[in-house]
Design an enzyme around this catalytic site. Structure first.
Site, PDB file in Angstrom:
ATOM      1  N   GLY A 208     -19.016  23.209   1.369  1.00  0.00           N
ATOM      2  CA  GLY A 208     -18.094  22.319   0.655  1.00  0.00           C
ATOM      3  C   GLY A 208     -17.709  21.138   1.528  1.00  0.00           C
ATOM      4  O   GLY A 208     -17.111  21.314   2.594  1.00  0.00           O
TER       5      GLY A 208
ATOM      6  N   LYS B 281       2.392  27.685  -7.245  1.00  0.00           N
ATOM      7  CA  LYS B 281       1.179  26.901  -7.446  1.00  0.00           C
ATOM      8  C   LYS B 281       1.075  26.584  -8.923  1.00  0.00           C
ATOM      9  O   LYS B 281       1.602  27.334  -9.759  1.00  0.00           O
ATOM     10  CB  LYS B 281      -0.038  27.728  -7.013  1.00  0.00           C
ATOM     11  CG  LYS B 281      -1.270  26.924  -6.736  1.00  0.00           C
ATOM     12  CD  LYS B 281      -1.330  26.469  -5.292  1.00  0.00           C
ATOM     13  CE  LYS B 281      -2.609  25.716  -5.010  1.00  0.00           C
ATOM     14  NZ  LYS B 281      -2.739  25.386  -3.590  1.00  0.00           N
TER      15      LYS B 281
HETATM   16  P1  NAD Z   1     -12.252  19.079  -2.821  1.00  0.00           P
HETATM   17  O1  NAD Z   1     -12.287  19.235  -4.291  1.00  0.00           O
HETATM   18  O2  NAD Z   1     -12.025  17.735  -2.235  1.00  0.00           O
HETATM   19  O3  NAD Z   1     -13.633  19.628  -2.205  1.00  0.00           O
HETATM   20  C1  NAD Z   1     -14.291  20.765  -2.617  1.00  0.00           C
HETATM   21  C2  NAD Z   1     -15.776  20.530  -2.353  1.00  0.00           C
HETATM   22  O4  NAD Z   1     -16.492  21.740  -2.601  1.00  0.00           O
HETATM   23  C3  NAD Z   1     -16.387  19.453  -3.243  1.00  0.00           C
HETATM   24  O5  NAD Z   1     -17.139  18.555  -2.462  1.00  0.00           O
HETATM   25  C4  NAD Z   1     -17.277  20.254  -4.191  1.00  0.00           C
HETATM   26  O6  NAD Z   1     -18.402  19.532  -4.656  1.00  0.00           O
HETATM   27  C5  NAD Z   1     -17.677  21.418  -3.313  1.00  0.00           C
HETATM   28  N1  NAD Z   1     -18.139  22.599  -4.005  1.00  0.00           N
HETATM   29  C6  NAD Z   1     -17.708  23.133  -5.179  1.00  0.00           C
HETATM   30  N2  NAD Z   1     -18.406  24.246  -5.471  1.00  0.00           N
HETATM   31  C7  NAD Z   1     -19.270  24.435  -4.449  1.00  0.00           C
HETATM   32  C8  NAD Z   1     -20.236  25.416  -4.153  1.00  0.00           C
HETATM   33  N3  NAD Z   1     -20.484  26.443  -4.969  1.00  0.00           N
HETATM   34  N4  NAD Z   1     -20.927  25.328  -3.009  1.00  0.00           N
HETATM   35  C9  NAD Z   1     -20.717  24.296  -2.154  1.00  0.00           C
HETATM   36  N5  NAD Z   1     -19.815  23.324  -2.389  1.00  0.00           N
HETATM   37  C10 NAD Z   1     -19.112  23.393  -3.521  1.00  0.00           C
HETATM   38  O7  NAD Z   1     -11.198  20.134  -2.294  1.00  0.00           O
HETATM   39  P2  NAD Z   1     -10.457  20.170  -0.888  1.00  0.00           P
HETATM   40  O8  NAD Z   1      -9.137  19.530  -1.031  1.00  0.00           O
HETATM   41  O9  NAD Z   1     -11.392  19.718   0.191  1.00  0.00           O
HETATM   42  O10 NAD Z   1     -10.186  21.737  -0.737  1.00  0.00           O
HETATM   43  C11 NAD Z   1     -11.229  22.626  -0.383  1.00  0.00           C
HETATM   44  C12 NAD Z   1     -10.673  24.052  -0.328  1.00  0.00           C
HETATM   45  O11 NAD Z   1      -9.615  24.119   0.627  1.00  0.00           O
HETATM   46  C13 NAD Z   1     -10.043  24.549  -1.653  1.00  0.00           C
HETATM   47  O12 NAD Z   1     -10.252  25.933  -1.772  1.00  0.00           O
HETATM   48  C14 NAD Z   1      -8.561  24.278  -1.472  1.00  0.00           C
HETATM   49  O13 NAD Z   1      -7.760  25.125  -2.259  1.00  0.00           O
HETATM   50  C15 NAD Z   1      -8.416  24.585  -0.004  1.00  0.00           C
HETATM   51  N6  NAD Z   1      -7.275  23.926   0.602  1.00  0.00           N
HETATM   52  C16 NAD Z   1      -7.156  22.566   0.566  1.00  0.00           C
HETATM   53  C17 NAD Z   1      -6.064  21.956   1.166  1.00  0.00           C
HETATM   54  C18 NAD Z   1      -5.923  20.466   1.186  1.00  0.00           C
HETATM   55  O14 NAD Z   1      -5.080  19.962   1.958  1.00  0.00           O
HETATM   56  N7  NAD Z   1      -6.697  19.718   0.428  1.00  0.00           N
HETATM   57  C19 NAD Z   1      -5.080  22.737   1.789  1.00  0.00           C
HETATM   58  C20 NAD Z   1      -5.241  24.125   1.832  1.00  0.00           C
HETATM   59  C21 NAD Z   1      -6.348  24.706   1.229  1.00  0.00           C
END
Ligand code: NAD
Length: 344
Positions: free
Chosen positions: A178, A79
């Site tokens: 989120g 990562k």
């Molecule tokens: P993203 O940045 O698009 O979305 C994250 C969201 O969380 C945003 O809307 C943000 O405003 C919100 N947020 C931040 N702090 C917050 C809080 N305290 N309370 C409520 N909401 C809050 O990210 P994503 O790509 O949707 O990923 C979300 C999670 O899933 C991350 O932990 C990421 O590592 C994990 N993940 C993502 C993927 C992927 O394919 N994108 C794959 C595996 C894991």
């Protein structure tokens, strides 16, 4: 220090990359490459300090090794994190990051994560071919988030079945923390299946959209984990399940996309003791990894889709083993992953 860092898990390689001309400061952590090259996204984030960035890179990269092993992909885990720099020209910074990835000669393959997009992957690709999650218009398979959301849904169905002997979402209350790329896509899938949504995000416009499109009930980010629901789905950042929040949970199942949901050792047992069935994060959020792996390794789209759907069966296996043995679900998932990596 790295070697005595609590999250240092005998990582094969941790690289600190700087390019002052491009405004780049980044850390690439290669955890394990025994099963194949280390694939894992690049996070672009405002860290409080370098130590927080290092902790994130170490923890996330280990999670990727486990995720790839459980998804049975011929890949290791790595990562990267880029320390956000408002003064940098974004495309140039990501291209410089691509140069750092290129110097690792394919031991590390990057992709999207929190704070990065297909546009950033295009910039990286100008410097290296060891990047996935590239836009379809440039020959890639695009944003992996919808595949992650689908995998989380499949894992959630397995958990509901294990907990309630029924996998129906009709009328089930699901609290989604989120509403980003994955969280919003998950809400869409849940809404289509008749779930009642409770949502929270720090971004008001995302909450308003979920209320408008899915009839979701909005609550504050401080209480979303504690609302009465069948499922709590953490889809923001990690470490949401800690010694303070676990006693406040009012759900039967935790199943969400966020990486590293368990804040520290012992939380998995605390969840089990409270009767909360936890679907291990890296087990059910592997959909995006499977998709970018398919793009990089060139296996057919249908094969990738099939593997994402199979997250359900893998989750069932882990949950039922844990329930049978009376141990935390995360313990079973870790055990299985370590055995597959050869770190048993
Ligand atoms: P993203 O940045 O698009 O979305 C994250 C969201 O969380 C945003 O809307 C943000 O405003 C919100 N947020 C931040 N702090 C917050 C809080 N305290 N309370 C409520 N909401 C809050 O990210 P994503 O790509 O949707 O990923 C979300 C999670 O899933 C991350 O932990 C990421 O590592 C994990 N993940 C993502 C993927 C992927 O394919 N994108 C794959 C595996 C894991």
């Amino acid at each position: 220090m790295v070697f005595d860092h609590t999250d240092f898990d005998q990582h094969e390689q941790v690289v600190f990359c700087a390019n002052p001309m491009a405004g780049l400061a980044a850390i690439i952590a290669v955890h394990d490459t025994h099963r194949g090259p280390a694939l894992g996204g690049c996070r672009h984030w405002h860290y409080t300090d370098d130590a927080a960035a290092l902790t994130d890179a170490l923890r996330l990269s280990r999670g990727m090794s486990y995720k790839a092993a459980l998804a049975d992909l011929p890949l290791g885990g790595g990562k990267s994190v880029i320390l956000a720099n408002p003064a940098a020209e974004r495309a140039r910074m990501f291209e410089a990051f691509g140069e750092a990835v290129e110097r690792l000669g394919g031991r590390y393959i990057t992709a999207e994560d929190v704070g990065t997009t297909t546009t950033d992957m295009s910039a990286i690709r100008r410097a290296t071919r060891h990047v996935s999650g590239v836009a379809a218009s440039e020959g890639g398979r695009g944003d992996p988030s919808p595949a992650t959301a689908l995998g989380v849904l499949r894992g959630m169905l397995a958990a509901l079945e294990a907990r309630f002997d029924s996998d129906t979402l009709q009328g089930r209350r699901v609290a989604v923390q989120g509403l980003g790329s994955v969280g919003f896509a998950l809400c869409h899938l849940l809404h289509e299946r008749g779930a009642r949504l409770i949502v929270a995000d720090i971004a008001a416009e995302r909450v308003e959209r979920a209320v408008r499109e899915f009839g979701a009930v909005a609550v504050s980010v401080d209480v979303i984990h504690a609302v009465e629901a069948d499922v709590f789905a953490p889809c923001a950042l990690g470490a949401v399940l800690d010694a303070v929040r676990v006693p406040q949970l009012a759900c039967a199942v935790v199943a969400g996309a966020a990486n590293n949901q368990l804040a520290h050792d012992g939380i998995d047992e605390a969840l089990r003791a409270r009767g909360v069935l936890y679907a291990p994060d890296y087990l059910i959020n592997a959909g995006g990894l499977i998709k970018v792996a398919g793009e990089y390794l060139g296996f057919p789209v249908e094969e990738a889709d099939r593997r994402v759907l199979a997250i359900r069966e893998r989750t069932t296996e882990v949950l039922l083993t844990a329930l049978r043995e009376g141990v935390p679900t995360a313990q079973v998932a870790d055990r299985l992953a370590r055995a597959r990596i050869g770190r048993a």
